[in-house]
Design an enzyme around this catalytic site. Structure first.
Site, PDB file in Angstrom:
ATOM      1  N   ARG A 135       7.110  -5.283   3.352  1.00  0.00           N
ATOM      2  CA  ARG A 135       5.835  -5.926   3.027  1.00  0.00           C
ATOM      3  C   ARG A 135       5.712  -5.876   1.512  1.00  0.00           C
ATOM      4  O   ARG A 135       5.607  -4.805   0.921  1.00  0.00           O
ATOM      5  CB  ARG A 135       4.631  -5.219   3.645  1.00  0.00           C
ATOM      6  CG  ARG A 135       3.361  -5.878   3.082  1.00  0.00           C
ATOM      7  CD  ARG A 135       2.090  -5.570   3.784  1.00  0.00           C
ATOM      8  NE  ARG A 135       1.729  -4.168   3.740  1.00  0.00           N
ATOM      9  CZ  ARG A 135       0.626  -3.695   4.324  1.00  0.00           C
ATOM     10  NH1 ARG A 135      -0.185  -4.512   4.973  1.00  0.00           N
ATOM     11  NH2 ARG A 135       0.340  -2.420   4.281  1.00  0.00           N
ATOM     12  N   GLU A 140      -5.328 -11.760   7.510  1.00  0.00           N
ATOM     13  CA  GLU A 140      -6.159 -10.554   7.350  1.00  0.00           C
ATOM     14  C   GLU A 140      -7.439 -10.821   6.558  1.00  0.00           C
ATOM     15  O   GLU A 140      -8.169  -9.896   6.228  1.00  0.00           O
ATOM     16  CB  GLU A 140      -5.341  -9.435   6.681  1.00  0.00           C
ATOM     17  CG  GLU A 140      -4.639  -9.856   5.405  1.00  0.00           C
ATOM     18  CD  GLU A 140      -3.750  -8.773   4.823  1.00  0.00           C
ATOM     19  OE1 GLU A 140      -3.841  -7.607   5.251  1.00  0.00           O
ATOM     20  OE2 GLU A 140      -2.967  -9.089   3.908  1.00  0.00           O
ATOM     21  N   HIS A 197       0.818  -1.220   0.000  1.00  0.00           N
ATOM     22  CA  HIS A 197       0.000   0.000   0.000  1.00  0.00           C
ATOM     23  C   HIS A 197       0.847   1.263   0.000  1.00  0.00           C
ATOM     24  O   HIS A 197       0.321   2.371  -0.111  1.00  0.00           O
ATOM     25  CB  HIS A 197      -0.938   0.012   1.211  1.00  0.00           C
ATOM     26  CG  HIS A 197      -1.982  -1.055   1.157  1.00  0.00           C
ATOM     27  ND1 HIS A 197      -2.885  -1.166   0.135  1.00  0.00           N
ATOM     28  CD2 HIS A 197      -2.262  -2.084   2.000  1.00  0.00           C
ATOM     29  CE1 HIS A 197      -3.683  -2.207   0.349  1.00  0.00           C
ATOM     30  NE2 HIS A 197      -3.317  -2.780   1.475  1.00  0.00           N
ATOM     31  N   ASP A 221      -7.685  -4.844   7.633  1.00  0.00           N
ATOM     32  CA  ASP A 221      -8.297  -5.879   6.802  1.00  0.00           C
ATOM     33  C   ASP A 221      -8.975  -6.941   7.652  1.00  0.00           C
ATOM     34  O   ASP A 221     -10.042  -7.448   7.291  1.00  0.00           O
ATOM     35  CB  ASP A 221      -7.247  -6.522   5.885  1.00  0.00           C
ATOM     36  CG  ASP A 221      -6.965  -5.670   4.647  1.00  0.00           C
ATOM     37  OD1 ASP A 221      -7.934  -5.116   4.096  1.00  0.00           O
ATOM     38  OD2 ASP A 221      -5.809  -5.559   4.235  1.00  0.00           O
TER      39      ASP A 221
END
Length: 254
Positions: A73, A148, A47, A174
């Protein structure tokens, strides 16, 4: 402040770590934050607002700070992006949206050299700090999978049992949606979220791997550590920058 590789060894051996989260492709601020004493800096290539070049630059900025481990990530459970992050010098990868043991196994194979996995040998920067033998590199890098989704939560115990998974990383936003929340932070689903968080923590602890979670602030991080999480990430520089700027503006305007 410890040495970066020691952070990973400590976590694998049962220790704890506190990290900070970076979503901006801003190596100068990443380096500055990396010098404040955090055990690791998480770089968000899912993200976050950066591509591969940004991941590389920010990992170099973390290394320039001489202390924290750089953890990425990745954008997806994909061997190409996992291999790239590790070759760029990440000491750990966090793999998003892992739904079942089969997907966890795929993440392990992507992150590990043959013997255990399918990672291609080309350790462009990682060779400066881990390995160089593939077996050593496998042992010295951290693989976390994210819990998630509704399916991931349902299969959390099986995911935790996959050989080579070093920890379970909770994304509360999430996971909140996965347990039926209307939006992240939905007060009506707080209890359901906490049940899911506890179940995930217990699954990791039972498997002897790292229970890890994302938090918005230091106070929440402290609470999660006290509840048995061994790896807690705090916020992001972008959300904190906005919050601090807003606070100062409030002070100035009274």
């Amino acid at each position: 402040m410890h040495h970066a590789s020691t952070v990973i060894e400590d976590l694998k051996a049962g220790g704890t770590a506190v990290g900070y989260w970076a979503v901006l492709d801003s190596p100068v601020s990443t380096e500055r934050v990396a010098r404040t004493g955090y055990d690791y800096i998480g770089i968000d290539a899912q993200h976050g607002l950066m591509g591969y070049d940004g991941v590389l630059r920010n990992l170099m900025a973390i290394d320039a700070a001489h202390g924290p481990a750089g953890i990425v990530r990745v954008a997806a459970n994909d061997p190409t992006v996992i291999g790239q992050a590790l070759d760029a010098g990440a000491l750990g990868v966090i793999v998003p949206l892992v739904n079942n043991a089969e997907e966890a196994e795929a993440a392990v194979r992507a992150a590990r050299y043959p013997g255990r996995g399918i990672r291609s040998y080309g350790p462009m920067r990682s060779g400066l700090r881990v390995g160089p033998k593939p077996q050593d590199a496998n042992a010295q890098t951290l693989l976390l999978v994210m819990i998630e989704t509704e399916e991931g939560l349902r299969n959390v115990e099986e995911i935790a049992a996959v050989d080579g998974v070093d920890g379970l990383y909770i994304g509360p936003s999430d996971l909140m949606l996965a347990v039926g929340g209307a939006y992240p932070g939905d007060p009506e689903s707080v209890d359901a979220l906490e049940e899911a968080v506890t179940r995930t923590r217990d699954a990791a602890a039972a498997a002897g791997i790292v229970p890890a979670i994302h938090t918005p602030d230091g106070a929440t991080a402290r609470r999660r550590l006290d509840a048995g999480f061994r790896m807690v990430t705090i916020a992001s520089e972008l959300t904190h920058l906005e919050a601090v700027a807003r606070g100062h503006l409030g002070d100035a305007r009274g």
